[in-house]
Design a protein around this motif. Structure first.
Motif, short mmCIF file in Angstrom:
data_model
loop_
_atom_site.label_atom_id
_atom_site.label_comp_id
_atom_site.label_asym_id
_atom_site.label_seq_id
_atom_site.Cartn_x
_atom_site.Cartn_y
_atom_site.Cartn_z
N THR A 193 18.24 -9.15 -31.24
CA THR A 193 19.21 -9.53 -30.21
C THR A 193 18.56 -10.23 -29.02
O THR A 193 19.26 -10.83 -28.21
CB THR A 193 19.98 -8.30 -29.71
OG1 THR A 193 19.04 -7.28 -29.33
CG2 THR A 193 20.91 -7.76 -30.79
N GLU A 194 17.24 -10.19 -28.92
CA GLU A 194 16.53 -10.89 -27.84
C GLU A 194 16.29 -12.36 -28.17
O GLU A 194 15.79 -13.10 -27.33
CB GLU A 194 15.18 -10.20 -27.58
CG GLU A 194 15.29 -8.76 -27.11
CD GLU A 194 15.90 -8.65 -25.73
OE1 GLU A 194 15.77 -9.60 -24.93
OE2 GLU A 194 16.51 -7.60 -25.46
N LEU B 168 5.12 -15.02 -31.19
CA LEU B 168 4.09 -15.83 -30.56
C LEU B 168 4.75 -16.70 -29.51
O LEU B 168 5.80 -17.30 -29.76
CB LEU B 168 3.43 -16.72 -31.62
CG LEU B 168 2.46 -17.79 -31.15
CD1 LEU B 168 1.16 -17.16 -30.69
CD2 LEU B 168 2.18 -18.78 -32.28
N ASN B 169 4.16 -16.77 -28.33
CA ASN B 169 4.62 -17.74 -27.34
C ASN B 169 4.15 -19.13 -27.75
O ASN B 169 3.04 -19.27 -28.27
CB ASN B 169 4.04 -17.40 -25.96
CG ASN B 169 4.52 -16.07 -25.45
OD1 ASN B 169 5.67 -15.68 -25.68
ND2 ASN B 169 3.64 -15.34 -24.78
N PRO C 50 9.37 -22.11 -21.15
CA PRO C 50 8.65 -21.17 -22.02
C PRO C 50 9.46 -20.89 -23.27
O PRO C 50 10.68 -20.78 -23.22
CB PRO C 50 8.52 -19.92 -21.15
CG PRO C 50 9.67 -19.98 -20.23
CD PRO C 50 9.93 -21.44 -19.97
N TYR C 51 8.82 -20.80 -24.40
CA TYR C 51 9.51 -20.44 -25.62
C TYR C 51 8.68 -19.43 -26.40
O TYR C 51 7.47 -19.55 -26.52
CB TYR C 51 9.77 -21.67 -26.50
CG TYR C 51 11.02 -22.41 -26.08
CD1 TYR C 51 10.93 -23.46 -25.19
CD2 TYR C 51 12.27 -22.04 -26.55
CE1 TYR C 51 12.07 -24.13 -24.78
CE2 TYR C 51 13.41 -22.70 -26.15
CZ TYR C 51 13.30 -23.75 -25.27
OH TYR C 51 14.43 -24.40 -24.86
N CYS C 52 9.38 -18.46 -26.92
CA CYS C 52 8.77 -17.42 -27.73
C CYS C 52 9.37 -17.50 -29.12
O CYS C 52 10.59 -17.61 -29.27
CB CYS C 52 9.05 -16.05 -27.10
SG CYS C 52 8.32 -14.66 -27.96
N TRP D 83 9.08 -15.91 -22.50
CA TRP D 83 7.83 -15.47 -23.14
C TRP D 83 7.83 -13.97 -23.37
O TRP D 83 8.51 -13.22 -22.68
CB TRP D 83 6.64 -15.83 -22.24
CG TRP D 83 6.24 -17.25 -22.35
CD1 TRP D 83 6.56 -18.13 -23.36
CD2 TRP D 83 5.44 -17.99 -21.44
NE1 TRP D 83 5.99 -19.35 -23.11
CE2 TRP D 83 5.28 -19.30 -21.96
CE3 TRP D 83 4.79 -17.68 -20.24
CZ2 TRP D 83 4.54 -20.29 -21.32
CZ3 TRP D 83 4.06 -18.67 -19.61
CH2 TRP D 83 3.94 -19.95 -20.14
N ASN D 84 7.02 -13.59 -24.34
CA ASN D 84 6.68 -12.18 -24.55
C ASN D 84 7.88 -11.29 -24.81
O ASN D 84 7.93 -10.15 -24.33
CB ASN D 84 5.91 -11.65 -23.33
CG ASN D 84 4.61 -12.40 -23.13
OD1 ASN D 84 3.92 -12.74 -24.08
ND2 ASN D 84 4.29 -12.67 -21.88
N GLN D 85 8.82 -11.79 -25.57
CA GLN D 85 10.00 -10.98 -25.87
C GLN D 85 9.66 -9.92 -26.93
O GLN D 85 8.87 -10.17 -27.85
CB GLN D 85 11.13 -11.86 -26.37
CG GLN D 85 11.72 -12.71 -25.27
CD GLN D 85 12.25 -11.88 -24.14
OE1 GLN D 85 13.22 -11.16 -24.27
NE2 GLN D 85 11.59 -11.95 -22.98
#
Length: 124
Positions: free
Chosen positions: A110-111, A52-53, A32-34, A103-105
């Motif tokens: 810092t995230e 956006l994911n 998964p990538y955000c 996902w959904n960070q």
């Protein structure tokens, strides 16, 4: 190793539009990538604008850009866009894209551990 390259910045008049792009490479498709877009001006902290994911889900916008900015991804290429509309002088700054393998960070810098070099947008 994930690499991000922004492009599309420039100078635009107040009320105008611009689209900035972020080309992503080196990520593993089964993870998964955000993607997030952030902005920074001299002397200020980097602020989150939209995320956006890479599945196309999970669009989130900062209140200050809701209804004016739109994040999207190219259907066939690893490119994420941020469409900037109804631009104001306060929208000037360096625009960065960033990614994290979750996902959904939340839109907190810092995230997001992976960053591009930024592209400058000037609204006057």
């Amino acid at each position: 190793h994930v690499q991000l390259v922004e492009s599309g910045g420039g100078s635009v008049q107040v009320g105008g539009s611009l689209r900035v792009s972020c080309e992503v490479s080196g990520y593993t498709a089964d993870k998964p990538y955000c993607m997030g877009w952030f902005r920074q001006t001299p002397g200020n902290k980097r602020e989150g604008l939209a995320r956006l994911n890479l599945s196309g889900s999970g669009r989130v916008y900062a209140d200050k850009v809701k209804g004016r900015f739109f994040i999207s991804e190219h259907g066939e290429k690893d490119i994420v866009y941020l469409q900037l509309n109804t631009l104001k002088p306060d929208d000037s700054g360096t625009y960065y894209c960033a990614t994290t393998a979750r996902w959904n960070q939340p839109l907190i810098p810092t995230e997001f551990p992976n960053w591009g070099q930024g592209t400058q947008v000037t609204v006057s």
